[in-house]
Write a protein that holds these residues in place. Sequence first.
Motif, PDB file in Angstrom:
ATOM      1  N   ALA A  56       0.825  -1.200   0.000  1.00 49.67           N
ATOM      2  CA  ALA A  56       0.000   0.000   0.000  1.00 49.67           C
ATOM      3  C   ALA A  56       0.866   1.259   0.000  1.00 49.67           C
ATOM      4  CB  ALA A  56      -0.928   0.001   1.205  1.00 49.67           C
ATOM      5  N   LEU A  57       1.991   1.221   0.740  1.00 47.40           N
ATOM      6  CA  LEU A  57       2.900   2.366   0.775  1.00 47.40           C
ATOM      7  C   LEU A  57       3.495   2.632  -0.610  1.00 47.40           C
ATOM      8  CD1 LEU A  57       4.487   4.535   2.322  1.00 47.40           C
ATOM      9  CD2 LEU A  57       6.215   2.790   2.833  1.00 47.40           C
ATOM     10  N   LEU A  58       3.848   1.567  -1.333  1.00 48.13           N
ATOM     11  CA  LEU A  58       4.405   1.738  -2.673  1.00 48.13           C
ATOM     12  C   LEU A  58       3.366   2.335  -3.624  1.00 48.13           C
ATOM     13  CD1 LEU A  58       6.429  -1.589  -2.958  1.00 48.13           C
ATOM     14  CD2 LEU A  58       7.380   0.721  -2.911  1.00 48.13           C
ATOM     15  N   PHE A  59       2.140   1.846  -3.545  1.00 51.82           N
ATOM     16  CA  PHE A  59       1.087   2.390  -4.405  1.00 51.82           C
ATOM     17  C   PHE A  59       0.779   3.854  -4.047  1.00 51.82           C
ATOM     18  CE2 PHE A  59      -0.794  -2.097  -5.170  1.00 51.82           C
ATOM     19  CZ  PHE A  59       0.103  -2.289  -6.203  1.00 51.82           C
ATOM     20  N   THR A  60       0.784   4.160  -2.752  1.00 47.12           N
ATOM     21  CA  THR A  60       0.535   5.533  -2.333  1.00 47.12           C
ATOM     22  C   THR A  60       1.661   6.456  -2.793  1.00 47.12           C
ATOM     23  OG1 THR A  60      -0.663   4.732  -0.388  1.00 47.12           O
ATOM     24  CG2 THR A  60       0.078   7.022  -0.357  1.00 47.12           C
ATOM     25  N   THR A  61       2.907   5.964  -2.701  1.00 44.59           N
ATOM     26  CA  THR A  61       4.041   6.747  -3.197  1.00 44.59           C
ATOM     27  C   THR A  61       3.914   7.024  -4.683  1.00 44.59           C
ATOM     28  OG1 THR A  61       5.467   5.734  -1.507  1.00 44.59           O
ATOM     29  CG2 THR A  61       6.559   6.826  -3.355  1.00 44.59           C
TER      30      THR A  61
END
Length: 349
Positions: A56-61
């Motif tokens: 989720a952090l990668l997609f949000t980034t």
Amino acid sequence: MSSQEFSEKSLPSEQDTAHGTAVAENPFADPGLPPHKPRIQDLDERAAKRSERTVALLFTTSMLATVAFIASFVIFPVDKIVYVWPLGHVSATNLSLGLTLGIALFCIGAGAVHWARTLMSDEEVADDRHPIEAAPDVKAKVMADFAAGAEESALGRRKLIRNTMFGALAMVPLSGIVLLRELGPLPEKKLFHTSWAEGKQLINMNTMEPLRPEDVTVGSLTFAMPEGLSEEDHDFNTKIAKDALMIVRLQPEDIKDKRELEWSYEGIVAFSKICTHVGCPISLYEQQTHHVLCPCHQSTFDLSDGARVIFGPAGHALPQLRIGVNDKGNLEALGDFEEPVGPAFWERG
């Protein structure tokens, strides 16, 4: 040693077979799949949650990088140069756009790979080959496999991953949409207006001095540009392509068009120098007929009759600039052209 002798020596002898050295019946037998080893995410839900948050952090980034891409496109001027070690002096626009778009795409890929390696099912399944045909049982099997894959991907249960992935995939195409803007400058109202305005003096393009009525004689052709425009300006060529003016003096009784006479000063008329066909500069004047000729495609305009087209491919008359004289005795514009100069475009008519 011949190949036949080597082959015979390499084969096991009857004595070896007798002593228990047996040859495998099928040396190429299928060894089968190795036993499945569960990952830590399969055994510990906390580890699975950590992997979910990482994805989720990668997609949000990726989403934030897309926003930064659009912001960089708007914020940085095209000609802004910055120093970045060890690259040296580079374009701020190119650097920021490349960096942010690269991060956006990389994070989507990295998030998908991490999701597949840590949370999706990694158990190998052997499937027998079958004829390629759309039989009902095949369709049923494909749908069943699809449903099983969707279930194993945990897309329904991992809502955080699903929502952030959809957000990242939805925002990345915005980068391409923004880039479409660079296919050409937005015309806005630029094609409707020039640098001419009320009170701007007519500057002789040969002497670079303000034009006075006595400087323009009957039968002469003079070219002028607006006061305040300089050849040293970085956008001079862009502006002069719309601002170039053609000054001719006629006998007032020779002017046939009523509005042309009203917009002139003592027979001095000012028309756009830009041909209304494809924008070539007009420079050929026939003083006996008061006709001007475009050298590109021979469009001919009658300056004594509102600069209407009398021959050639031009679609409409040359725009006229209303002029007068200021308190210094110099010729000045009394406003801008009332219609776009140059070739016709989609807003006209």
